[in-house]
Scaffold this active site. Sequence first.
Site, short mmCIF file in Angstrom:
data_model
loop_
_atom_site.label_atom_id
_atom_site.label_comp_id
_atom_site.label_asym_id
_atom_site.label_seq_id
_atom_site.Cartn_x
_atom_site.Cartn_y
_atom_site.Cartn_z
N LEU A 29 44.97 90.99 32.92
CA LEU A 29 43.86 91.01 33.88
C LEU A 29 42.41 90.40 33.50
CD1 LEU A 29 44.58 94.39 35.38
CD2 LEU A 29 45.16 92.32 36.70
N LYS A 31 39.75 89.82 29.81
CA LYS A 31 39.34 90.03 28.39
C LYS A 31 38.04 91.07 28.57
CE LYS A 31 39.15 87.34 24.35
NZ LYS A 31 38.10 87.69 23.45
N ARG A 36 41.78 93.71 25.55
CA ARG A 36 42.16 93.14 26.71
C ARG A 36 42.45 94.25 27.78
NH1 ARG A 36 43.12 87.60 26.41
NH2 ARG A 36 42.86 86.99 24.29
N ASP A 146 23.85 101.02 34.82
CA ASP A 146 24.53 99.86 34.56
C ASP A 146 25.16 99.09 35.62
OD1 ASP A 146 24.89 97.59 32.98
OD2 ASP A 146 26.56 98.62 32.13
P1 ADP Z 1 34.56 95.14 28.78
O1 ADP Z 1 33.79 96.04 29.77
O2 ADP Z 1 34.98 95.79 27.50
O3 ADP Z 1 33.80 93.69 28.72
P2 ADP Z 1 35.97 94.93 31.24
O4 ADP Z 1 36.29 96.29 31.64
O5 ADP Z 1 35.23 94.18 31.80
O6 ADP Z 1 35.76 94.78 29.59
O7 ADP Z 1 37.44 94.22 31.48
C1 ADP Z 1 37.68 92.73 31.19
C2 ADP Z 1 38.36 92.25 32.40
O8 ADP Z 1 39.34 92.87 32.94
C3 ADP Z 1 37.21 91.96 33.65
O9 ADP Z 1 37.04 90.66 33.63
C4 ADP Z 1 37.99 92.51 34.66
O10 ADP Z 1 38.20 91.57 35.80
C5 ADP Z 1 39.38 92.94 34.25
N1 ADP Z 1 39.55 94.22 34.63
C6 ADP Z 1 39.14 95.37 33.93
N2 ADP Z 1 39.29 96.73 34.53
C7 ADP Z 1 40.27 96.30 35.69
C8 ADP Z 1 40.69 97.13 36.68
N3 ADP Z 1 40.64 98.41 36.59
N4 ADP Z 1 41.26 96.32 37.49
C9 ADP Z 1 41.68 94.90 37.61
N5 ADP Z 1 41.03 94.22 36.77
C10 ADP Z 1 40.20 95.01 35.60
#
Ligand code: ADP
Length: 273
Positions: A29, A31, A36, A146
């Site tokens: 979905l 990174k 991931r 945040d």
């Molecule tokens: P981090 O905070 O460690 O950088 P994220 O939580 O932002 O990582 O996750 C990376 C990507 O995965 C994001 O671009 C988001 O679109 C996708 N993603 C994260 N959590 C979810 C979720 N619960 N459902 C759908 N997509 C998600």
Amino acid sequence: MDKKPEEDPYVRDPNKPWSLADFEIGRPLGKGKFGRVYLAREAKSHFVVALKVIFKEQIEKYKLHHQLRREMEIQTSLRHPNILRLYGWFDDDERIFLILEYAHGGELYGLLKENGHLTEQQAATYISSLSQALAYCHGKCVIHRDIKPENLLLDHESSNKRKTMCGTLDYLAPEMVENKDHDHAVDNWTLGILCYEFLYGNPPFEAESQKDTFKRIVKIDLSFPATPNVSAEAKNLISQLLVKDPSKRLSLTKIMQHPWIVKNADPKGVCLI
Ligand code: ADP
């Protein structure tokens, strides 16, 4: 079909914790900073989740154990339709796996960048949903700190939900820039920034350098461009949130009652942090 876990099917017998074998892994979905995120489903119930993989090495490198643990504890304890659920977690030697509610719609940031800015109806719906989620968090003495578009996820009903960690400084409240004590009113400030960015496409105190952004924040150097054409009521709400004295910012209850919200927010449009 998927079951909606209204009553916590993911609270497991502590003697039988989750493991990777309980899940079928699907497409990536996205990174994240430390690993991931995959679409996945629980093998028995076929309940669809997002499985976030975090590498322990990264957490150790950046000394984030405490922050991660605290965020996980908070996120596990929150139950609100506008807040992304963390159903549970497990680990192996190298990785931590977070079992998260799947947000169908991706990031709100994508929608914002795609369209340049949101309509007043969309913006009001998101600000109203976020205010409700934050009122719930503040009631539990949790400050979000945040909120920004990248941390808002949309579900299929156009909702937005939260994720974690730092990056841009455009959302910092003046008391945080000046390293003073802060309280839940930092979230009210951020709602003002977010509302501005939803309507204009950019945050209000954007500048070439971080130093200049900080200067603009501390001075509350706020101006409203002539285009796009934004209503006076929306500007009124923003001006009542981007106020230097935290105690003078509009309360969450007053945001929800603000004429612009009442007129434009879709009460059915859920939005999640
Ligand atoms: P981090 O905070 O460690 O950088 P994220 O939580 O932002 O990582 O996750 C990376 C990507 O995965 C994001 O671009 C988001 O679109 C996708 N993603 C994260 N959590 C979810 C979720 N619960 N459902 C759908 N997509 C998600």
